[in-house]
Write a protein that holds these residues in place. Structure first.
Motif, PDB file in Angstrom:
ATOM      1  N   ALA A 178       0.934  -1.207   0.077  1.00 12.40           N
ATOM      2  CA  ALA A 178       0.440   0.115  -0.223  1.00 12.40           C
ATOM      3  C   ALA A 178       0.667   1.192   0.093  1.00 12.40           C
ATOM      4  N   LEU A 179       2.011   0.914   0.641  1.00 10.70           N
ATOM      5  CA  LEU A 179       2.848   2.287   1.082  1.00 10.70           C
ATOM      6  C   LEU A 179       3.562   2.868  -0.454  1.00 10.70           C
ATOM      7  N   LEU A 180       4.030   1.297  -1.129  1.00  8.27           N
ATOM      8  CA  LEU A 180       5.018   1.971  -2.179  1.00  8.27           C
ATOM      9  C   LEU A 180       3.754   2.110  -3.569  1.00  8.27           C
ATOM     10  N   LYS A 181       2.565   1.289  -3.301  1.00  3.52           N
ATOM     11  CA  LYS A 181       1.394   1.897  -4.623  1.00  3.52           C
ATOM     12  C   LYS A 181       2.012   3.981  -4.505  1.00  3.52           C
ATOM     13  N   VAL A 182       1.510   4.073  -3.026  1.00  2.00           N
ATOM     14  CA  VAL A 182       1.011   5.944  -3.306  1.00  2.00           C
ATOM     15  C   VAL A 182       2.693   6.365  -3.269  1.00  2.00           C
ATOM     16  N   GLU A 183       3.970   5.553  -3.316  1.00  2.00           N
ATOM     17  CA  GLU A 183       5.480   6.461  -3.594  1.00  2.00           C
ATOM     18  C   GLU A 183       5.907   5.803  -4.458  1.00  2.00           C
ATOM     19  N   LYS A 184       5.307   4.858  -5.548  1.00  4.31           N
ATOM     20  CA  LYS A 184       6.152   4.746  -6.861  1.00  4.31           C
ATOM     21  C   LYS A 184       6.999   5.418  -6.862  1.00  4.31           C
ATOM     22  N   ASP A 185       6.656   7.041  -7.364  1.00  2.46           N
ATOM     23  CA  ASP A 185       7.291   7.722  -8.591  1.00  2.46           C
ATOM     24  C   ASP A 185       8.888   7.562  -7.629  1.00  2.46           C
ATOM     25  N   TRP A 186       8.552   7.502  -6.190  1.00  2.00           N
ATOM     26  CA  TRP A 186       9.871   7.258  -5.865  1.00  2.00           C
ATOM     27  C   TRP A 186      10.927   6.372  -6.422  1.00  2.00           C
ATOM     28  N   VAL A 187      10.867   5.014  -6.308  1.00  2.00           N
ATOM     29  CA  VAL A 187      11.888   3.912  -6.907  1.00  2.00           C
ATOM     30  C   VAL A 187      12.203   4.995  -8.185  1.00  2.00           C
ATOM     31  N   PRO A 188      13.955   4.829  -7.202  1.00  2.00           N
ATOM     32  CA  PRO A 188      14.690   5.454  -8.249  1.00  2.00           C
ATOM     33  C   PRO A 188      14.733   4.441 -10.208  1.00  2.00           C
ATOM     34  N   HIS A 189      15.139   5.014 -10.734  1.00  2.00           N
ATOM     35  CA  HIS A 189      15.259   4.585 -12.386  1.00  2.00           C
ATOM     36  C   HIS A 189      16.853   4.208 -12.453  1.00  2.00           C
ATOM     37  N   VAL A 190      17.889   5.199 -11.912  1.00  2.00           N
ATOM     38  CA  VAL A 190      19.267   5.102 -12.018  1.00  2.00           C
ATOM     39  C   VAL A 190      19.957   3.276 -11.700  1.00  2.00           C
ATOM     40  N   ASP A 191      20.480   2.771 -13.033  1.00  2.00           N
ATOM     41  CA  ASP A 191      21.200   1.604 -12.654  1.00  2.00           C
ATOM     42  C   ASP A 191      21.376   1.193 -10.863  1.00  2.00           C
ATOM     43  N   GLY A 192      21.638  -0.288 -10.384  1.00  2.00           N
ATOM     44  CA  GLY A 192      21.957  -0.750  -9.528  1.00  2.00           C
ATOM     45  C   GLY A 192      21.522   0.822  -8.015  1.00  2.00           C
ATOM     46  N   THR A 193      20.468   1.454  -8.530  1.00  2.00           N
ATOM     47  CA  THR A 193      19.384   2.017  -7.214  1.00  2.00           C
ATOM     48  C   THR A 193      18.333   1.074  -6.836  1.00  2.00           C
ATOM     49  N   SER A 194      17.619   1.393  -5.972  1.00  2.00           N
ATOM     50  CA  SER A 194      16.535   0.862  -5.824  1.00  2.00           C
ATOM     51  C   SER A 194      16.249   1.759  -4.220  1.00  2.00           C
ATOM     52  N   LEU A 195      14.498   1.980  -3.713  1.00  2.00           N
ATOM     53  CA  LEU A 195      13.637   1.853  -3.075  1.00  2.00           C
ATOM     54  C   LEU A 195      14.130   0.681  -1.586  1.00  2.00           C
ATOM     55  N   TYR A 196      15.071   1.819  -0.918  1.00  2.00           N
ATOM     56  CA  TYR A 196      14.694   1.045   1.238  1.00  2.00           C
ATOM     57  C   TYR A 196      14.032   0.944   1.166  1.00  2.00           C
ATOM     58  N   ILE A 197      13.672  -0.591   2.370  1.00  2.00           N
ATOM     59  CA  ILE A 197      11.855  -0.349   2.727  1.00  2.00           C
ATOM     60  C   ILE A 197      12.407  -0.431   3.945  1.00  2.00           C
ATOM     61  N   ARG A 198      11.912   0.460   5.459  1.00  2.00           N
ATOM     62  CA  ARG A 198      12.716  -0.259   6.590  1.00  2.00           C
ATOM     63  C   ARG A 198      11.002  -0.385   7.600  1.00  2.00           C
ATOM     64  N   PRO A 199      10.744  -1.646   7.858  1.00  2.00           N
ATOM     65  CA  PRO A 199       9.581  -1.660   8.927  1.00  2.00           C
ATOM     66  C   PRO A 199      10.009  -1.681  10.208  1.00  2.00           C
ATOM     67  N   PHE A 200       9.773  -1.142  11.646  1.00  2.00           N
ATOM     68  CA  PHE A 200      10.063  -1.538  12.498  1.00  2.00           C
ATOM     69  C   PHE A 200       8.920  -1.246  13.322  1.00  2.00           C
ATOM     70  N   ILE A 201       9.150  -1.494  14.608  1.00  2.00           N
ATOM     71  CA  ILE A 201       7.635  -2.117  15.644  1.00  2.00           C
ATOM     72  C   ILE A 201       8.789  -1.340  16.971  1.00  2.00           C
TER      73      ILE A 201
END
Length: 353
Positions: A116-139
């Motif tokens: 759900a969060l990724l669908k809202v923030e999908k434009d933040w997933v970078p395009h450059v080769d070797g990059t990614s969107l790091y996801i940090r869930p915590f409790i």
């Protein structure tokens, strides 16, 4: 699951994808969810990224009752977004929760929240080769008390960060200091969990190693300071005389997603993989006589990090002439090609958004 959405009136400019570093930038939104003994997990919402309000008496600030995960979203060449084995992160989080007396989040709820969060923030997933969107869930426990007991109030949060290489060196060999005095984890402890206390306990050795010019620390077992365990932020694998050695998952070593994926790949390529206890003396002797052919760390953040040098009790061993080994490079290329959707996924590891 009903997830409320609160729109932000102040969206950020996207970071320069060619200079992301690691964990320096954060997206516009985060997901939060609350827990009480009376209601269970409830009040899931996606809200603008910002400070969390905590009482100075919050349980986590005094007794460190918290756990976390690390995973990534990848943009493929055809502009799809995908995750890599997210169910393993969901299950490992449950295992960490169980050990830290934190209420578990059901696997389907965890995965739904991430998506759900990724669908809202999908434009933040970078395009450059070797990059990614790091996801940090915590409790963490939010209960307002300084009395030590099983807490009943918790908050679950997911934040996102566009990232480049974890290590400034990139996919190049790093120098590792073997720690033989301090201890990261011991049997019966929390070594197999992703809790902040493990990492806080490792920082002194990390600082001391960096002062000596080393990137990371290789930990030995807590009882005898004899058996090889893992690197501070990664699992560790060693190719010795054609065979792959790595410490077993038996209570003190983190069950890494990348570690497990590497083992499956290596076995599919015909390598014998020994998940067993082996001593630092065995490792150093293999380095002396040339049988230590390759060494590398594995983890979500760095993916594969070649190890080019080990230092232990005044002795230095150089591995593969301080060059990235053939197997190490093949693992990196294969894993990242699967993660970024550049090659076939024969293990059904990828989950598309």
């Amino acid at each position: 699951m009903n997830i409320k959405f609160q729109e932000s009136n102040n969206l950020k400019a996207k970071a320069d994808e060619n200079n992301l570093g690691f964990g320096q930038y954060f997206t516009d939104y985060m997901l939060t969810m609350d827990y009480t003994n009376e209601k269970g997990w409830h009040n899931a919402q996606i809200i603008p990224y910002g400070p969390l309000s905590l009482s100075p008496a919050s349980f986590v600030l005094h007794y460190a009752q918290e756990v976390f995960e690390g995973m990534k979203a990848y943009r493929t060449p055809n502009d799809n977004i995908q995750l890599f084995r997210p169910e393993m992160n969901a299950r490992r989080l449950q295992s960490s929760c169980e050990r830290l007396c934190i209420p578990k989040i059901p696997e389907n709820v965890f995965l739904e929240a991430v998506n759900a969060l990724l669908k809202v923030e999908k434009d933040w997933v970078p395009h450059v080769d070797g990059t990614s969107l790091y996801i940090r869930p915590f409790i963490f426990s939010t209960e307002e008390t300084v009395g030590l007991h099983a807490a009943g109030n918790f908050k679950f949060v997911i934040i996102l960060s566009p990232v480049g290489n974890y290590y400034p060196e990139g996919v190049n060999p790093v120098k590792i200091y073997v720690e033989d005095k301090l201890v990261r984890a011991s049997k019966g402890g929390t070594g197999f969990t992703k809790c902040g206390g493990n990492y806080a306990a490792s920082m002194l050795a990390q600082v001391q190693a960096q002062e000596k010019g080393y990137t990371q620390v290789l930990w030995l077992d807590g009882e005898k300071r004899k058996y090889v365990e893992e690197v501070g932020s990664m699992n560790a694998l060693f190719k010795i005389d054609g065979k792959i050695y790595t410490s077993p998952i038996d209570g003190t070593v983190l069950p890494g997603v990348t570690r497990d994926s590497c083992i499956k790949l290596l076995k599919s390529w015909g390598y014998e993989v020994a998940e067993e206890h082996f001593s630092i003396d065995f490792l150093m002797e293999a380095g002396r006589n040339g049988k230590l052919e390759e060494a590398f760390g594995t983890g979500t953040a760095a993916v594969i990090s070649p190890i080019g040098e080990l230092f232990y009790k005044g002795e230095t061993v150089i591995i593969n002439n301080f060059k990235t080994g053939e197997v190490t490079q093949k693992l990196y290329d294969t894993l990242t090609d699967i993660q970024w959707g550049k090659t076939e996924d024969p293990f059904n590891w990828i989950k598309k958004l």
